[in-house]
Design an enzyme around this catalytic site. Structure first.
Site, PDB file in Angstrom:
ATOM      1  N   TRP A 108       2.453 -36.731 -52.716  1.00 57.14           N
ATOM      2  CA  TRP A 108       3.004 -37.271 -53.964  1.00 57.14           C
ATOM      3  C   TRP A 108       2.874 -38.785 -54.016  1.00 57.14           C
ATOM      4  O   TRP A 108       2.527 -39.359 -55.060  1.00 57.14           O
ATOM      5  CB  TRP A 108       4.449 -36.827 -54.168  1.00 57.14           C
ATOM      6  CG  TRP A 108       4.589 -35.337 -54.312  1.00 57.14           C
ATOM      7  CD1 TRP A 108       5.329 -34.506 -53.527  1.00 57.14           C
ATOM      8  CD2 TRP A 108       3.943 -34.485 -55.282  1.00 57.14           C
ATOM      9  NE1 TRP A 108       5.191 -33.204 -53.959  1.00 57.14           N
ATOM     10  CE2 TRP A 108       4.352 -33.162 -55.016  1.00 57.14           C
ATOM     11  CE3 TRP A 108       3.055 -34.719 -56.342  1.00 57.14           C
ATOM     12  CZ2 TRP A 108       3.908 -32.065 -55.774  1.00 57.14           C
ATOM     13  CZ3 TRP A 108       2.620 -33.636 -57.097  1.00 57.14           C
ATOM     14  CH2 TRP A 108       3.041 -32.344 -56.818  1.00 57.14           C
ATOM     15  N   ASP A 175      10.613 -42.481 -55.894  1.00 56.08           N
ATOM     16  CA  ASP A 175      10.458 -41.121 -56.399  1.00 56.08           C
ATOM     17  C   ASP A 175      11.420 -40.255 -55.590  1.00 56.08           C
ATOM     18  O   ASP A 175      11.177 -39.973 -54.420  1.00 56.08           O
ATOM     19  CB  ASP A 175       9.004 -40.659 -56.211  1.00 56.08           C
ATOM     20  CG  ASP A 175       8.796 -39.183 -56.568  1.00 56.08           C
ATOM     21  OD1 ASP A 175       9.775 -38.514 -56.970  1.00 56.08           O
ATOM     22  OD2 ASP A 175       7.648 -38.700 -56.449  1.00 56.08           O
ATOM     23  N   LYS A 199      13.923 -29.715 -58.801  1.00 60.06           N
ATOM     24  CA  LYS A 199      14.153 -29.408 -57.390  1.00 60.06           C
ATOM     25  C   LYS A 199      15.639 -29.385 -57.050  1.00 60.06           C
ATOM     26  O   LYS A 199      16.121 -28.400 -56.537  1.00 60.06           O
ATOM     27  CB  LYS A 199      13.388 -30.373 -56.512  1.00 60.06           C
ATOM     28  CG  LYS A 199      11.930 -29.926 -56.459  1.00 60.06           C
ATOM     29  CD  LYS A 199      10.934 -30.939 -56.165  1.00 60.06           C
ATOM     30  CE  LYS A 199       9.549 -30.352 -56.385  1.00 60.06           C
ATOM     31  NZ  LYS A 199       8.595 -31.360 -56.833  1.00 60.06           N
TER      32      LYS A 199
HETATM   33  C1  LIG Z   1       7.438 -31.940 -57.073  1.00 52.83           C
HETATM   34  C2  LIG Z   1       7.271 -33.392 -56.870  1.00 52.83           C
HETATM   35  C3  LIG Z   1       6.507 -34.173 -57.745  1.00 52.83           C
HETATM   36  C4  LIG Z   1       5.756 -33.583 -58.910  1.00 52.83           C
HETATM   37  O1  LIG Z   1       6.628 -33.172 -59.872  1.00 52.83           O
HETATM   38  P1  LIG Z   1       6.121 -32.581 -61.286  1.00 52.83           P
HETATM   39  O2  LIG Z   1       7.423 -32.396 -61.985  1.00 52.83           O
HETATM   40  O3  LIG Z   1       5.418 -31.293 -61.006  1.00 52.83           O
HETATM   41  O4  LIG Z   1       5.257 -33.572 -61.926  1.00 52.83           O
HETATM   42  C5  LIG Z   1       6.447 -35.531 -57.504  1.00 52.83           C
HETATM   43  N1  LIG Z   1       7.089 -36.102 -56.471  1.00 52.83           N
HETATM   44  C6  LIG Z   1       7.823 -35.377 -55.609  1.00 52.83           C
HETATM   45  C7  LIG Z   1       8.516 -36.058 -54.482  1.00 52.83           C
HETATM   46  C8  LIG Z   1       7.935 -34.002 -55.779  1.00 52.83           C
HETATM   47  O5  LIG Z   1       8.662 -33.280 -54.912  1.00 52.83           O
END
Ligand SMILES: *Cc1c(COP(=O)(O)O)cnc(C)c1O
Length: 363
Positions: A108, A175, A199
């Protein structure tokens, strides 16, 4: 009510979208039929009604409370997933001639840095690819003049997590998609935090963005209004139709976190669950965790069968026993057990029992 299929109890270790608290699902299900006694579905009400405004107000207030933020910060609920933020962050903060620093500790962070390179220069200051992203590189310098430093606080795919945030000398951006609200941290170290909701916070389709106002408005490029954080702040996350239901589910989850005792309670539970799992992995030679101990994630444990030939039999057993979503990410392989806030400790206990039984048979 425990989730079941054909009478078998299920344990949901999905990495995302992932398990949500049962009271949240119950309330959301009710609201689909009748939202708060209005006689209308949450799917049928206008986003500019007082009803939805209340939902949004509570969501924003809960975020501010959990993060202990003052008015220097704005809380937004925006369309899309974290991938949208990979682009929206540099579009708002980076001019063509500017540089931003990125820590790349997994897939990511790598994707985020590539999006930044569309708008300016992405200086990768640390990259743990040399050891397959099994650790967090903490020894680096941020170039003078960098507009910000971007980190992925929890690497969902590789199973690492920052346990002490770096002091950047530049605005810190995180993030937090996969460990948001999982424990008490100093959110005020960050100038911008974003997280896709699916998540640890709700349903897919909405991003939480928390931004310190002082970092905005400094780029010269024109920004399309739907991408401009300042326009969203002015509009109070209601510039256009927001993902109403996804915001609602996030609000319910935030309400549940607060009712359960807030981030202290979440952190205590996360530590207990992950300690139990990692201890089990470390004591059974059948399993191997390659992640550096001090960087192990409390949210996503990534590990392997020491004998690769045992991977398929183990995953088959998991499936048979109702352990959902434990196959490792397609590029990593192995096993991944996600232990988000809503996962009951009993599910981790059941998984550890299964590991021990498997080890007895195959050790
Ligand atoms: C799942 C995830 C993403 C991507 O998320 P999307 O909603 O599918 O764009 C980005 N960063 C992290 C840390 C993630 O776990």
């Amino acid at each position: 009510m425990q989730p079941q299929a054909n009478g078998m109890k299920l344990h949901n270790f999905n990495s995302g979208p992932s398990i949500l608290p049962q009271p949240v699902l119950d309330e959301a299900a009710r609201a689909i039929h009748d939202f708060n006694g209005t006689g209308l579905s949450i799917l049928e009400i206008g986003h500019r009604t007082p009803w939805f405004q209340e939902v949004l107000n509570e969501a924003v207030a809960s975020v501010k409370k959990l993060m202990q933020l003052d008015d220097a910060y704005e809380v937004l609920f925006l369309h899309g997933g974290a991938t949208t933020q990979f682009m929206q962050v540099p579009m708002n903060l980076l001019d063509t001639g500017d540089a931003a620093a990125y820590c790349v500790n997994g897939i990511w962070g790598s994707k985020a840095s590539k999006e930044a390179a569309v708008f300016g220069t992405a200086a990768v200051v640390s990259d743990s690819a040399d050891k397959g992203h099994t650790y967090i590189g903490k020894d680096f310098d941020v170039p003078a003049g960098a507009k910000y430093l971007h980190i992925t606080t929890n690497n969902t795919v590789e199973g690492t997590q920052w346990h002490n945030y770096p002091s950047a000398g530049a605005p810190l951006i995180g993030d937090m998609s996969s460990d948001i609200f999982s424990r008490p941290v100093d959110f005020r170290k960050f100038s911008l935090i974003y997280a896709g909701a699916q998540k640890n916070m709700g349903a897919a389709g909405v991003n939480l963005v928390v931004v310190k106002k002082e970092i905005l408005g400094q780029v010269k490029r024109r920004i399309p209004i739907i991408m401009d954080y300042r326009k969203h702040i002015e509009a109070g996350s209601l510039m256009n139709t927001p993902p109403v239901f996804a915001v609602y589910v996030s609000m319910l989850t935030l309400r549940w976190i607060l009712a359960e005792g807030g981030l202290e309670a979440m952190g205590k539970k996360s530590k207990e669950k992950s300690d139990l799992l990692y201890n089990t992995i470390d004591t059974l030679p059948v399993f191997t965790c390659k992640v550096a101990k001090e960087d192990r994630s409390q949210m996503n444990a990534v590990f392997f069968l020491t004998d690769p030939a045992l991977e398929t039999p183990f995953l088959d057993l998991c499936k048979k026993e109702g352990m959902i979503g434990v196959k490792g990410y397609r590029t990593v392989g192995g096993v991944r057990v996600s232990m988000y806030n809503a996962l009951a400790p009993e599910s981790v206990q059941a998984f550890c029992t299964l590991m021990k039984d498997f080890a007895v048979k195959h050790g």
